[in-house]
Motif scaffolding. Structure first.
Motif, PDB file in Angstrom:
ATOM      1  N   ILE A  68       0.840  -1.205   0.000  1.00  0.00           N
ATOM      2  CA  ILE A  68       0.000   0.000   0.000  1.00  0.00           C
ATOM      3  C   ILE A  68       0.875   1.256   0.000  1.00  0.00           C
ATOM      4  O   ILE A  68       0.635   2.189  -0.764  1.00  0.00           O
ATOM      5  CB  ILE A  68      -0.952   0.018   1.221  1.00  0.00           C
ATOM      6  CG1 ILE A  68      -2.037  -1.040   1.071  1.00  0.00           C
ATOM      7  CG2 ILE A  68      -1.593   1.402   1.374  1.00  0.00           C
ATOM      8  CD1 ILE A  68      -2.853  -1.247   2.341  1.00  0.00           C
ATOM      9  N   ALA A  69       1.872   1.291   0.865  1.00  0.00           N
ATOM     10  CA  ALA A  69       2.730   2.477   0.943  1.00  0.00           C
ATOM     11  C   ALA A  69       3.432   2.724  -0.382  1.00  0.00           C
ATOM     12  O   ALA A  69       3.513   3.869  -0.861  1.00  0.00           O
ATOM     13  CB  ALA A  69       3.752   2.320   2.067  1.00  0.00           C
ATOM     14  N   TRP A  70       3.934   1.663  -1.008  1.00  0.00           N
ATOM     15  CA  TRP A  70       4.631   1.804  -2.293  1.00  0.00           C
ATOM     16  C   TRP A  70       3.667   2.228  -3.391  1.00  0.00           C
ATOM     17  O   TRP A  70       3.976   3.106  -4.193  1.00  0.00           O
ATOM     18  CB  TRP A  70       5.326   0.489  -2.635  1.00  0.00           C
ATOM     19  CG  TRP A  70       6.104   0.540  -3.901  1.00  0.00           C
ATOM     20  CD1 TRP A  70       7.319   1.137  -4.105  1.00  0.00           C
ATOM     21  CD2 TRP A  70       5.729  -0.024  -5.157  1.00  0.00           C
ATOM     22  NE1 TRP A  70       7.720   0.964  -5.415  1.00  0.00           N
ATOM     23  CE2 TRP A  70       6.753   0.258  -6.076  1.00  0.00           C
ATOM     24  CE3 TRP A  70       4.618  -0.745  -5.594  1.00  0.00           C
ATOM     25  CZ2 TRP A  70       6.708  -0.163  -7.404  1.00  0.00           C
ATOM     26  CZ3 TRP A  70       4.568  -1.160  -6.914  1.00  0.00           C
ATOM     27  CH2 TRP A  70       5.607  -0.865  -7.802  1.00  0.00           C
ATOM     28  N   TRP A 116      -4.066  -2.290  -5.562  1.00  0.00           N
ATOM     29  CA  TRP A 116      -4.231  -1.109  -4.707  1.00  0.00           C
ATOM     30  C   TRP A 116      -5.657  -1.019  -4.187  1.00  0.00           C
ATOM     31  O   TRP A 116      -5.880  -0.795  -2.995  1.00  0.00           O
ATOM     32  CB  TRP A 116      -3.852   0.158  -5.476  1.00  0.00           C
ATOM     33  CG  TRP A 116      -4.085   1.394  -4.680  1.00  0.00           C
ATOM     34  CD1 TRP A 116      -3.244   1.967  -3.779  1.00  0.00           C
ATOM     35  CD2 TRP A 116      -5.257   2.219  -4.702  1.00  0.00           C
ATOM     36  NE1 TRP A 116      -3.821   3.090  -3.234  1.00  0.00           N
ATOM     37  CE2 TRP A 116      -5.058   3.269  -3.791  1.00  0.00           C
ATOM     38  CE3 TRP A 116      -6.450   2.166  -5.415  1.00  0.00           C
ATOM     39  CZ2 TRP A 116      -6.007   4.248  -3.560  1.00  0.00           C
ATOM     40  CZ3 TRP A 116      -7.402   3.144  -5.181  1.00  0.00           C
ATOM     41  CH2 TRP A 116      -7.173   4.181  -4.267  1.00  0.00           C
ATOM     42  N   LEU A 117      -6.636  -1.211  -5.078  1.00  0.00           N
ATOM     43  CA  LEU A 117      -8.032  -1.109  -4.670  1.00  0.00           C
ATOM     44  C   LEU A 117      -8.360  -2.147  -3.595  1.00  0.00           C
ATOM     45  O   LEU A 117      -8.962  -1.821  -2.568  1.00  0.00           O
ATOM     46  CB  LEU A 117      -8.960  -1.283  -5.874  1.00  0.00           C
ATOM     47  CG  LEU A 117     -10.451  -1.217  -5.570  1.00  0.00           C
ATOM     48  CD1 LEU A 117     -10.827   0.144  -4.980  1.00  0.00           C
ATOM     49  CD2 LEU A 117     -11.256  -1.486  -6.819  1.00  0.00           C
ATOM     50  N   GLU A 118      -7.933  -3.367  -3.807  1.00  0.00           N
ATOM     51  CA  GLU A 118      -8.215  -4.413  -2.827  1.00  0.00           C
ATOM     52  C   GLU A 118      -7.518  -4.162  -1.492  1.00  0.00           C
ATOM     53  O   GLU A 118      -8.118  -4.328  -0.433  1.00  0.00           O
ATOM     54  CB  GLU A 118      -7.794  -5.775  -3.370  1.00  0.00           C
ATOM     55  CG  GLU A 118      -8.682  -6.263  -4.485  1.00  0.00           C
ATOM     56  CD  GLU A 118      -8.305  -7.653  -4.929  1.00  0.00           C
ATOM     57  OE1 GLU A 118      -8.186  -8.544  -4.056  1.00  0.00           O
ATOM     58  OE2 GLU A 118      -8.134  -7.848  -6.135  1.00  0.00           O
ATOM     59  N   LEU A 119      -6.267  -3.776  -1.552  1.00  0.00           N
ATOM     60  CA  LEU A 119      -5.517  -3.538  -0.323  1.00  0.00           C
ATOM     61  C   LEU A 119      -6.042  -2.324   0.427  1.00  0.00           C
ATOM     62  O   LEU A 119      -6.152  -2.348   1.652  1.00  0.00           O
ATOM     63  CB  LEU A 119      -4.027  -3.386  -0.633  1.00  0.00           C
ATOM     64  CG  LEU A 119      -3.339  -4.674  -1.090  1.00  0.00           C
ATOM     65  CD1 LEU A 119      -1.971  -4.363  -1.685  1.00  0.00           C
ATOM     66  CD2 LEU A 119      -3.230  -5.665   0.061  1.00  0.00           C
ATOM     67  N   ALA A 122      -9.187  -2.980   2.356  1.00  0.00           N
ATOM     68  CA  ALA A 122      -8.986  -3.707   3.604  1.00  0.00           C
ATOM     69  C   ALA A 122      -8.193  -2.911   4.640  1.00  0.00           C
ATOM     70  O   ALA A 122      -8.087  -3.327   5.784  1.00  0.00           O
ATOM     71  CB  ALA A 122      -8.262  -5.023   3.315  1.00  0.00           C
ATOM     72  N   ALA A 123      -7.645  -1.761   4.235  1.00  0.00           N
ATOM     73  CA  ALA A 123      -6.822  -0.941   5.131  1.00  0.00           C
ATOM     74  C   ALA A 123      -7.703  -0.162   6.104  1.00  0.00           C
ATOM     75  O   ALA A 123      -8.909  -0.049   5.904  1.00  0.00           O
ATOM     76  CB  ALA A 123      -5.961   0.013   4.310  1.00  0.00           C
ATOM     77  N   PRO A 124      -7.102   0.413   7.148  1.00  0.00           N
ATOM     78  CA  PRO A 124      -7.874   1.248   8.074  1.00  0.00           C
ATOM     79  C   PRO A 124      -8.596   2.368   7.324  1.00  0.00           C
ATOM     80  O   PRO A 124      -8.104   2.864   6.308  1.00  0.00           O
ATOM     81  CB  PRO A 124      -6.807   1.830   9.013  1.00  0.00           C
ATOM     82  CG  PRO A 124      -5.649   0.889   8.910  1.00  0.00           C
ATOM     83  CD  PRO A 124      -5.692   0.334   7.517  1.00  0.00           C
TER      84      PRO A 124
END
Length: 138
Positions: A68-70, A116-119, A122-124
Motif C-alpha cells: 500500500i505504501a509503495w 491497490w483497490l483491494e488492499l 482492507a486498510a484502516p
C-alpha cells in the motif's frame, strides 16, 4: 434521480467538519462502489492479494502495508520507505518478496490498480499505514 446510498465516502470527515459536496466525494463513491463489487463477486478479487493478506495474518508479516505504501507513493521507494520508517533497501527487499511469494505482478499497471483497490479496501478507514513489522518478520 435516486438518492446516493450511504457510503464510507462521507465517513472520511470528522465531527465538526463541513458537509461534503458531491464534487468532494465523487472519487470516494466510485472507489466504494468498486470495492462493493469486490465484496459481492469474490471471483473479481486477485487471488494473489488474498494470499498476501492471509500470509500477513498467519505469519505476522507486513506485506500488505508495504505494498500500500509503495502504491500510494506511485512507486517512489524513498517516499514509501520514509512513510513506513524503513530503510529503502528493506522496502526493495519486501517488494521482491511480494513478487516471489505471491506472484503479484506489480510491474503491470492494471494489476497495480486492482491490487491497490483491494488492499486499500482492507486498510484502516483513515488510510493510515501501520508501522512496519519488526526486522526479520517480513
Amino acid at each position: 434521480m435516486s438518492a446516493i446510498p450511504p457510503s464510507t465516502a462521507t465517513r472520511v470527515r470528522g465531527p465538526g467538519r463541513p458537509v461534503a459536496t458531491t464534487s468532494d466525494v465523487r472519487h470516494r463513491i466510485l472507489l466504494d462502489r468498486l470495492g462493493d463489487e469486490l465484496e459481492r463477486d469474490a471471483w473479481l478479487r486477485l487471488p494473489e492479494v488474498d494470499a498476501l493478506r492471509a500470509h500477513d495474518r498467519a505469519q505476522g508479516t507486513d506485506y500488505a502495508n508495504t505494498a500500500i505504501a509503495w502504491l500510494d507513493a506511485t512507486g517512489d521507494i524513498a517516499s514509501a520507505a520514509a512513510r513506513l520508517k524503513l530503510h529503502p533497501n528493506t522496502l526493495r527487499h519486501r517488494l521482491r518478496r511480494i513478487r516471489e511469494l505471491f506472484h503479484l505482478e506489480l510491474d503491470d499497471p492494471d494489476v497495480r490498480l486492482a491490487a491497490w483497490l483491494e488492499l486499500r479496501r482492507a486498510a484502516p478507514a483513515d488510510g493510515s499505514v501501520r508501522r512496519a513489522a519488526e526486522p526479520g518478520r517480513g
